[in-house]
Design an enzyme around this catalytic site. Sequence first.
Site, PDB file in Angstrom:
ATOM      1  N   LYS A 282       0.655  -1.132  -0.012  1.00  0.00           N
ATOM      2  CA  LYS A 282      -0.041  -0.121   0.127  1.00  0.00           C
ATOM      3  C   LYS A 282       0.902   1.258   0.071  1.00  0.00           C
ATOM      4  CE  LYS A 282      -1.631   1.620   4.031  1.00  0.00           C
ATOM      5  NZ  LYS A 282      -1.310   3.097   4.272  1.00  0.00           N
ATOM      6  N   ASN A 283       1.801   1.317   0.953  1.00  0.00           N
ATOM      7  CA  ASN A 283       2.671   2.413   0.999  1.00  0.00           C
ATOM      8  C   ASN A 283       3.680   2.724  -0.291  1.00  0.00           C
ATOM      9  OD1 ASN A 283       1.069   2.882   3.148  1.00  0.00           O
ATOM     10  ND2 ASN A 283       2.772   2.529   4.794  1.00  0.00           N
TER      11      ASN A 283
ATOM     12  N   CYS B 174      -4.603  12.717  13.226  1.00  0.00           N
ATOM     13  CA  CYS B 174      -5.194  11.508  13.023  1.00  0.00           C
ATOM     14  C   CYS B 174      -4.973  10.705  14.252  1.00  0.00           C
ATOM     15  CB  CYS B 174      -4.684  10.723  11.680  1.00  0.00           C
ATOM     16  SG  CYS B 174      -2.744  10.217  12.135  1.00  0.00           S
TER      17      CYS B 174
ATOM     18  N   ARG C 165       1.128  14.554  13.845  1.00  0.00           N
ATOM     19  CA  ARG C 165       1.589  14.536  12.315  1.00  0.00           C
ATOM     20  C   ARG C 165       1.566  15.608  11.478  1.00  0.00           C
ATOM     21  NH1 ARG C 165      -0.596   8.927   9.728  1.00  0.00           N
ATOM     22  NH2 ARG C 165       1.264   8.836   8.408  1.00  0.00           N
TER      23      ARG C 165
ATOM     24  N   VAL D 196       2.599  18.806   8.608  1.00  0.00           N
ATOM     25  CA  VAL D 196       3.463  18.708   7.313  1.00  0.00           C
ATOM     26  C   VAL D 196       4.345  19.864   7.074  1.00  0.00           C
ATOM     27  CG1 VAL D 196       1.273  17.646   6.398  1.00  0.00           C
ATOM     28  CG2 VAL D 196       1.284  20.223   6.445  1.00  0.00           C
ATOM     29  N   ASP D 197       4.822  20.349   8.127  1.00  0.00           N
ATOM     30  CA  ASP D 197       5.913  21.317   8.177  1.00  0.00           C
ATOM     31  C   ASP D 197       7.142  20.930   7.169  1.00  0.00           C
ATOM     32  OD1 ASP D 197       6.324  19.781  10.320  1.00  0.00           O
ATOM     33  OD2 ASP D 197       7.955  20.750  11.101  1.00  0.00           O
ATOM     34  N   LEU D 198       7.487  19.463   7.657  1.00  0.00           N
ATOM     35  CA  LEU D 198       8.916  19.415   6.630  1.00  0.00           C
ATOM     36  C   LEU D 198       8.591  19.223   5.257  1.00  0.00           C
ATOM     37  CD1 LEU D 198      10.099  16.495   8.796  1.00  0.00           C
ATOM     38  CD2 LEU D 198      10.758  18.934   8.861  1.00  0.00           C
TER      39      LEU D 198
ATOM     40  N   LYS E   3      14.563  15.848  10.608  1.00  0.00           N
ATOM     41  CA  LYS E   3      14.001  14.784  11.055  1.00  0.00           C
ATOM     42  C   LYS E   3      13.607  13.768   9.868  1.00  0.00           C
ATOM     43  CE  LYS E   3       9.960  13.450  13.956  1.00  0.00           C
ATOM     44  NZ  LYS E   3       8.990  14.046  14.771  1.00  0.00           N
TER      45      LYS E   3
ATOM     46  N   VAL F 225       8.935   9.996   5.738  1.00  0.00           N
ATOM     47  CA  VAL F 225       8.745   9.168   4.442  1.00  0.00           C
ATOM     48  C   VAL F 225       8.173  10.074   3.368  1.00  0.00           C
ATOM     49  CG1 VAL F 225       7.780   7.160   3.585  1.00  0.00           C
ATOM     50  CG2 VAL F 225       8.688   6.999   5.663  1.00  0.00           C
TER      51      VAL F 225
ATOM     52  N   ASP G 266       5.028   0.572  11.892  1.00  0.00           N
ATOM     53  CA  ASP G 266       3.838  -0.085  11.351  1.00  0.00           C
ATOM     54  C   ASP G 266       3.807  -1.258  11.668  1.00  0.00           C
ATOM     55  OD1 ASP G 266       3.264   2.349  10.252  1.00  0.00           O
ATOM     56  OD2 ASP G 266       3.920   1.753   8.360  1.00  0.00           O
TER      57      ASP G 266
ATOM     58  N   ARG H 253      -8.273  -0.700   4.865  1.00  0.00           N
ATOM     59  CA  ARG H 253      -7.385   0.171   4.333  1.00  0.00           C
ATOM     60  C   ARG H 253      -6.142  -0.337   3.832  1.00  0.00           C
ATOM     61  NH1 ARG H 253      -6.345   4.784   7.906  1.00  0.00           N
ATOM     62  NH2 ARG H 253      -5.178   5.211   6.077  1.00  0.00           N
TER      63      ARG H 253
HETATM   64  C1  EPZ Z   1       4.397   6.908   6.266  1.00  0.00           C
HETATM   65  O1  EPZ Z   1       3.685   7.897   6.750  1.00  0.00           O
HETATM   66  C2  EPZ Z   1       3.720   5.552   6.285  1.00  0.00           C
HETATM   67  N1  EPZ Z   1       2.392   6.199   5.563  1.00  0.00           N
HETATM   68  C3  EPZ Z   1       3.162   5.090   7.699  1.00  0.00           C
HETATM   69  O2  EPZ Z   1       2.376   4.431   7.643  1.00  0.00           O
HETATM   70  C4  EPZ Z   1       4.223   5.123   8.415  1.00  0.00           C
HETATM   71  O3  EPZ Z   1       3.878   4.745   9.997  1.00  0.00           O
HETATM   72  C5  EPZ Z   1       5.257   6.179   8.404  1.00  0.00           C
HETATM   73  O4  EPZ Z   1       5.420   6.599   7.086  1.00  0.00           O
HETATM   74  C6  EPZ Z   1       6.646   6.097   9.294  1.00  0.00           C
HETATM   75  O5  EPZ Z   1       7.217   4.841   8.575  1.00  0.00           O
HETATM   76  C7  EPZ Z   1       2.317   6.021   4.278  1.00  0.00           C
HETATM   77  O6  EPZ Z   1       3.486   5.599   3.801  1.00  0.00           O
HETATM   78  C8  EPZ Z   1       0.902   6.137   3.382  1.00  0.00           C
HETATM   79  P1  EPZ Z   1       6.495  10.270   8.376  1.00  0.00           P
HETATM   80  P2  EPZ Z   1       4.346   9.373   6.922  1.00  0.00           P
HETATM   81  O7  EPZ Z   1       6.261  11.517   7.497  1.00  0.00           O
HETATM   82  O8  EPZ Z   1       5.075   9.826   5.553  1.00  0.00           O
HETATM   83  C9  EPZ Z   1       6.736  13.610  11.718  1.00  0.00           C
HETATM   84  C10 EPZ Z   1       0.234   2.924   8.045  1.00  0.00           C
HETATM   85  O9  EPZ Z   1      -0.231   2.325   8.980  1.00  0.00           O
HETATM   86  N2  EPZ Z   1       6.556  14.479  10.764  1.00  0.00           N
HETATM   87  O10 EPZ Z   1       7.723   9.439   8.030  1.00  0.00           O
HETATM   88  O11 EPZ Z   1       3.065  10.436   7.090  1.00  0.00           O
HETATM   89  C11 EPZ Z   1       5.575  12.694  12.044  1.00  0.00           C
HETATM   90  O12 EPZ Z   1       4.688  13.337  12.783  1.00  0.00           O
HETATM   91  C12 EPZ Z   1       0.896   4.431   7.845  1.00  0.00           C
HETATM   92  O13 EPZ Z   1       0.391   2.475   6.764  1.00  0.00           O
HETATM   93  C13 EPZ Z   1       7.048  15.918  11.098  1.00  0.00           C
HETATM   94  O14 EPZ Z   1       7.113  16.231  12.288  1.00  0.00           O
HETATM   95  O15 EPZ Z   1       5.091   9.675   8.294  1.00  0.00           O
HETATM   96  C14 EPZ Z   1       6.173  11.470  12.562  1.00  0.00           C
HETATM   97  O16 EPZ Z   1       6.408  11.652  13.885  1.00  0.00           O
HETATM   98  C15 EPZ Z   1       0.707   4.970   9.259  1.00  0.00           C
HETATM   99  N3  EPZ Z   1       6.742  16.911  10.235  1.00  0.00           N
HETATM  100  C16 EPZ Z   1       7.498  11.363  11.972  1.00  0.00           C
HETATM  101  O17 EPZ Z   1       7.608  12.652  11.411  1.00  0.00           O
HETATM  102  C17 EPZ Z   1       6.156  16.545   8.846  1.00  0.00           C
HETATM  103  O18 EPZ Z   1       6.137  17.582   8.089  1.00  0.00           O
HETATM  104  C18 EPZ Z   1       7.777  10.419  10.549  1.00  0.00           C
HETATM  105  O19 EPZ Z   1       6.369  10.598   9.923  1.00  0.00           O
HETATM  106  C19 EPZ Z   1       6.154  15.293   8.416  1.00  0.00           C
HETATM  107  C20 EPZ Z   1       6.511  14.128   9.347  1.00  0.00           C
END
Ligand code: EPZ
Length: 429
Positions: free
Chosen positions: A22-23, A126, A131, A133-135, A171, A174, A316, A408
């Site tokens: 999915k991801n 969520c 979560r 989106v600043d980055l 930080k 993904v 995950d 999902r």
């Molecule tokens: C991806 O989410 C996955 N989703 C998530 O899977 C997975 O848990 C996560 O990566 C971590 O591996 C998809 O691929 C669709 P991140 P993503 O940005 O990209 C913080 C599932 O169950 N952050 O790597 O949204 C954030 O809050 C899902 O399939 C910021 O602070 O995760 C978290 O603490 C759930 N600012 C950390 O970084 C930002 O702008 C990592 O999040 C973005 C993220």
Amino acid sequence: MDRIKIIGGNQLNGVIPISGAKNAALPLMIASLMTDDTLTLENVPHLADVEQLIRILGNHGVDYSVNGRREHQDNGYSRTIHFTARNIVDTTAPYELVSKMRASFWVIGPLLARMGEANVSLPGGCAIGTRPVDLLLECLIALGAEIDIDNGYAKARAPNGLIGAEYTFPKVSVGATHVMLMAAALAKGETIIHNAAREPEVVNLADCLNAMGAKISGAGNSTITIQGVTNLTGARVRVIPDRIETGTYAMAVAMTGGDVLLKGAQEELLSSALDTLRQTGAEITSTPEGIRVVRNGNGIKPVDITTEPFPGFPTDLQAQFMGLMTKAQGTSKITETIFENRFMHVQELARLGAKISLSGQTATVEGVERLKGAPVMATDLRASASLVIAGLAAEGETIINRVYHLDRGFEHLEEKLSRCGAQIERISG
Ligand code: EPZ
């Protein structure tokens, strides 16, 4: 609302085909916005999140057609889908759509790169954490975008195109790595990303973009270099096998005992989780066909884990591993470092008789000899899978409510498990 009924106690034996990830499928589908040509994706899983993203892409003008619906029937039912964004008809991704699926925010990268503008609703929080989106926005600003937050929308503009830059993520993210890869692929000049996410899904996206004509090197390492190109073409790309689905079923076998081949699974996508499972006493071997998981006789040994970005133990799989540890012969500590609120399964596992205490980001799980079936509530996608794992080993009947969370991210879960001997069925309505 559908529910899942499990009568626990059976071992798992047989073959489980692993579906496309999915991801990985979601960012690849979003990459179709970057060309007016057709992007064909093979091995796309049939999941609620994929269907939702098809609707979101349709809003921007992406046409799609499905073939081979039955083509990979012995390999997880996944499909081949053709996506064509001949014309982008709308650069706005509205709240009603983005709020249903966070990953849809990622359209901001391709829309900005191809159209010079994007208005994308902020996704909001969520269940598993705030979560932000600043980055995702900062990396686009580094590429020269102007972004205003207005009325709950990120309004991004780059009227003269994006310009390559060197950027270090504070930080690992993904999603932000996906967005920056897609935006930089069509920026002018060179972009160097430091502290990039190294997840296999990032590599799948970079390979897809390269097949479309992008010039990206280093994906899978923390530094990625991108030479911008002026346009991308169509391509045919295969979605990688789902490492989280693989790990989930491996943990289910470790829990119930038995002997299962996870067909199509690849060890290198989840080495850390498989090594952890070996420490719990499961025998795990890679074969040309997939990964074989065996546990016979001996009990489950407790093992401590801490979630980390790839190649560490994935967040995950944290809930599922906790499900397994509820029946370990001793105490284990599970520390979640990626999301601040990813322990909602603790209360539900407790309803089955698990003994878990929480202190900050660490859960202490005292293994019990017996779990007992009960009605429980799925709270998010991976939490639901932990309830399935516990339910498979619990005595008597477990009913899992709010199964739409499972739909999902797990393709034909009850069918795959029941074919291996589990007593599991969906109750509709
Ligand atoms: C991806 O989410 C996955 N989703 C998530 O899977 C997975 O848990 C996560 O990566 C971590 O591996 C998809 O691929 C669709 P991140 P993503 O940005 O990209 C913080 C599932 O169950 N952050 O790597 O949204 C954030 O809050 C899902 O399939 C910021 O602070 O995760 C978290 O603490 C759930 N600012 C950390 O970084 C930002 O702008 C990592 O999040 C973005 C993220």
